[in-house]
Design a protein around this motif. Structure first.
Motif, short mmCIF file in Angstrom:
data_model
loop_
_atom_site.label_atom_id
_atom_site.label_comp_id
_atom_site.label_asym_id
_atom_site.label_seq_id
_atom_site.Cartn_x
_atom_site.Cartn_y
_atom_site.Cartn_z
N UNK A 1 116.00 -38.99 70.73
CA UNK A 1 116.87 -40.15 70.59
C UNK A 1 116.67 -41.20 71.67
N UNK A 2 115.82 -40.90 72.65
CA UNK A 2 115.50 -41.88 73.68
C UNK A 2 116.26 -41.72 74.98
N UNK A 3 117.04 -40.67 75.14
CA UNK A 3 117.74 -40.45 76.41
C UNK A 3 116.74 -39.96 77.44
N UNK A 4 116.77 -40.59 78.62
CA UNK A 4 115.76 -40.28 79.63
C UNK A 4 116.38 -39.72 80.90
N UNK A 5 115.54 -38.99 81.62
CA UNK A 5 115.88 -38.50 82.94
C UNK A 5 114.63 -38.56 83.81
N UNK A 6 114.80 -38.86 85.07
CA UNK A 6 113.67 -38.87 86.01
C UNK A 6 114.06 -38.07 87.25
N UNK A 7 113.06 -37.53 87.91
CA UNK A 7 113.33 -36.85 89.17
C UNK A 7 113.70 -37.88 90.23
N UNK A 8 114.41 -37.44 91.24
CA UNK A 8 114.84 -38.37 92.29
C UNK A 8 113.65 -39.03 92.98
N UNK A 9 112.54 -38.32 93.08
CA UNK A 9 111.39 -38.84 93.81
C UNK A 9 110.72 -40.01 93.10
N UNK A 10 110.96 -40.18 91.82
CA UNK A 10 110.32 -41.28 91.09
C UNK A 10 111.31 -42.27 90.49
N UNK A 11 112.60 -41.99 90.65
CA UNK A 11 113.62 -42.85 90.06
C UNK A 11 113.49 -44.27 90.60
N UNK A 12 113.50 -45.23 89.70
CA UNK A 12 113.35 -46.62 90.09
C UNK A 12 111.90 -47.09 90.13
N UNK A 13 110.96 -46.16 90.05
CA UNK A 13 109.53 -46.53 90.08
C UNK A 13 108.82 -46.14 88.79
N UNK A 14 109.18 -45.02 88.20
CA UNK A 14 108.54 -44.53 86.98
C UNK A 14 109.49 -44.69 85.80
N UNK A 15 108.92 -45.01 84.65
CA UNK A 15 109.71 -45.13 83.42
C UNK A 15 109.02 -44.36 82.30
N UNK A 16 109.77 -43.48 81.67
CA UNK A 16 109.23 -42.74 80.52
C UNK A 16 109.72 -43.40 79.24
N UNK A 17 108.84 -43.43 78.26
CA UNK A 17 109.20 -43.99 76.96
C UNK A 17 108.40 -43.26 75.89
#
Length: 121
Positions: free
Chosen positions: A53-69
């Motif tokens: 459905x498009x809900x995303x999560x990122x690790x703290x080490x990449x949050x704000x720099x990496x985007x998954x889609x």
């Protein structure tokens, strides 16, 4: 079913790369898709995930720099990596869970082979 990751390479710190992972086969649907990475000499770690459905999560080490889609029509997941740091150097692996093929009632998970990302300082 195969997962083919691409887009890795050598980049200077502060640069960007976009990884892609295409799932091929007689695919009916795919559940959660994830990117993991394994830095040299270290264990594999989860980088980011995205649900069907498009809900995303990122690790703290990449949050704000990496985007998954993901593009469900193309059965492909992406990882846009900006402001890369030397500590992002790793082999990046894609993972697909809940893969259902046509003419099958079995749901399975699959891994891609990995693509190397090297960030120079």
């Amino acid at each position: 079913v195969q997962l083919q990751a691409s887009g890795g390479g050598l980049v200077q710190a502060g640069g960007s790369l976009r990884l892609s992972c295409a799932v091929t086969g007689n695919i009916r649907s795919i559940g959660t898709m994830r990117w993991y990475r394994q830095p040299p000499g270290k264990q594999r770690e989860l980088v980011a995930s995205i649900t069907i459905g498009g809900k995303t999560n990122q690790s703290d080490s990449v949050k704000g720099r990496f985007t998954i889609s993901r593009d469900n029509a193309k059965n492909t997941v992406y990882l846009q990596m900006n402001n890369l740091k030397p500590e992002d150097t790793a082999v990046y692996y894609c993972n697909a869970e809940g893969v259902l093929e046509y003419y099958s009632d079995t749901v399975r998970g699959y891994w891609g082979r990995g693509t190397l990302v090297t960030v120079s300082s």
